[in-house]
Design a protein around this motif. Structure first.
Motif, mmCIF file in Angstrom:
data_model
loop_
_atom_site.group_PDB
_atom_site.id
_atom_site.type_symbol
_atom_site.label_atom_id
_atom_site.label_comp_id
_atom_site.label_asym_id
_atom_site.label_seq_id
_atom_site.Cartn_x
_atom_site.Cartn_y
_atom_site.Cartn_z
ATOM 1 N N THR A 37 43.135 34.638 35.435
ATOM 2 C CA THR A 37 41.885 34.078 34.938
ATOM 3 C C THR A 37 40.923 35.214 34.612
ATOM 4 O OG1 THR A 37 41.071 33.843 37.215
ATOM 5 C CG2 THR A 37 42.092 31.898 36.208
ATOM 6 N N LEU A 38 39.855 34.868 33.925
ATOM 7 C CA LEU A 38 38.824 35.840 33.564
ATOM 8 C C LEU A 38 37.538 35.486 34.291
ATOM 9 C CD1 LEU A 38 39.590 35.898 29.751
ATOM 10 C CD2 LEU A 38 40.003 37.764 31.368
ATOM 11 N N VAL A 39 36.880 36.488 34.848
ATOM 12 C CA VAL A 39 35.592 36.303 35.519
ATOM 13 C C VAL A 39 34.634 37.373 35.005
ATOM 14 C CG1 VAL A 39 36.628 35.283 37.578
ATOM 15 C CG2 VAL A 39 36.226 37.719 37.522
ATOM 16 N N LYS A 40 33.349 37.139 35.189
ATOM 17 C CA LYS A 40 32.330 38.110 34.768
ATOM 18 C C LYS A 40 32.125 39.156 35.855
ATOM 19 C CE LYS A 40 30.081 36.831 30.889
ATOM 20 N NZ LYS A 40 30.590 37.381 29.687
ATOM 21 N N ALA A 41 32.159 40.406 35.443
ATOM 22 C CA ALA A 41 31.824 41.503 36.354
ATOM 23 C C ALA A 41 30.310 41.704 36.296
ATOM 24 C CB ALA A 41 32.551 42.776 35.921
ATOM 25 N N ALA A 42 29.764 42.431 37.256
ATOM 26 C CA ALA A 42 28.319 42.697 37.304
ATOM 27 C C ALA A 42 27.837 43.456 36.073
ATOM 28 C CB ALA A 42 27.965 43.468 38.565
ATOM 29 N N ASP A 43 28.751 44.148 35.384
ATOM 30 C CA ASP A 43 28.368 44.861 34.163
ATOM 31 C C ASP A 43 28.333 43.945 32.948
ATOM 32 O OD1 ASP A 43 31.076 44.473 33.619
ATOM 33 O OD2 ASP A 43 31.601 46.597 33.739
ATOM 34 N N GLY A 44 28.597 42.650 33.158
ATOM 35 C CA GLY A 44 28.537 41.660 32.090
ATOM 36 C C GLY A 44 29.824 41.497 31.309
ATOM 37 N N LYS A 45 30.813 42.335 31.566
ATOM 38 C CA LYS A 45 32.092 42.261 30.852
ATOM 39 C C LYS A 45 33.063 41.366 31.612
ATOM 40 C CE LYS A 45 31.602 46.974 29.147
ATOM 41 N NZ LYS A 45 32.144 48.340 29.243
ATOM 42 N N GLU A 46 34.036 40.842 30.873
ATOM 43 C CA GLU A 46 35.081 40.021 31.482
ATOM 44 C C GLU A 46 36.052 40.929 32.233
ATOM 45 O OE1 GLU A 46 35.615 36.633 31.351
ATOM 46 O OE2 GLU A 46 33.812 36.262 30.193
ATOM 47 N N MET A 47 36.483 40.451 33.393
ATOM 48 C CA MET A 47 37.485 41.171 34.168
ATOM 49 C C MET A 47 38.584 40.198 34.569
ATOM 50 S SD MET A 47 35.482 41.661 37.830
ATOM 51 C CE MET A 47 36.825 42.417 38.700
ATOM 52 N N TRP A 48 39.743 40.747 34.893
ATOM 53 C CA TRP A 48 40.869 39.908 35.288
ATOM 54 C C TRP A 48 40.777 39.524 36.757
ATOM 55 C CZ3 TRP A 48 43.620 37.491 31.943
ATOM 56 C CH2 TRP A 48 43.869 38.038 30.689
#
Length: 123
Positions: free
Chosen positions: A80-91
């Motif tokens: 799945t994809l989630v938002k990182a604190a830097d605003g980018k998508e992460m796995w």
């Protein structure tokens, strides 16, 4: 008939390319099978994360970079994809956001495992 066969071949090729490759791979280590990037860098989970939610803030991401997804990445299966604190998508794998460790310099390094009692290699 040739047109039909050619059309079927094109369709089959398109269907196969639509399946995205998994963003990470399982590798064998002294700790058993773990998740690593395509370049062999160890991936980690953070105990303070919630399911499908990263709780690693911007300062945390400096030491534990998010395993970012490509711009057009799509979630599939356990990935799945989630938002990182830097605003980018992460796995995330099975709902657990994935990170790398800044002190891991070479393929196979696992220096972050057990760090602070809350960081663990992803399995």
């Amino acid at each position: 008939m040739k047109t039909l066969l050619l059309s079927m071949a094109v369709l089959a090729t398109s269907a196969l390319s639509a399946f995205a490759a998994e963003p990470a791979k399982m590798v064998d280590t002294k700790m058993g099978k773990i998740l690593a990037t395509e370049k062999g860098m160890t991936l980690y989970t953070f105990d303070k994360d919630a399911k499908d939610k990263s709780n690693c803030d911007k300062a945390c991401l400096k030491k534990w970079p998010a395993f970012h997804a490509a711009a057009k990445a799509k979630a599939e299966g356990d990935w799945t994809l989630v938002k990182a604190a830097d605003g980018k998508e992460m796995w995330a794998y099975e709902g657990k956001p994935l990170y790398m460790f800044v002190d891991d310099k070479m393929e196979g390094d696992m220096k972050g495992d057990g760090m602070g009692g809350v960081w663990h290699v992803a399995k």
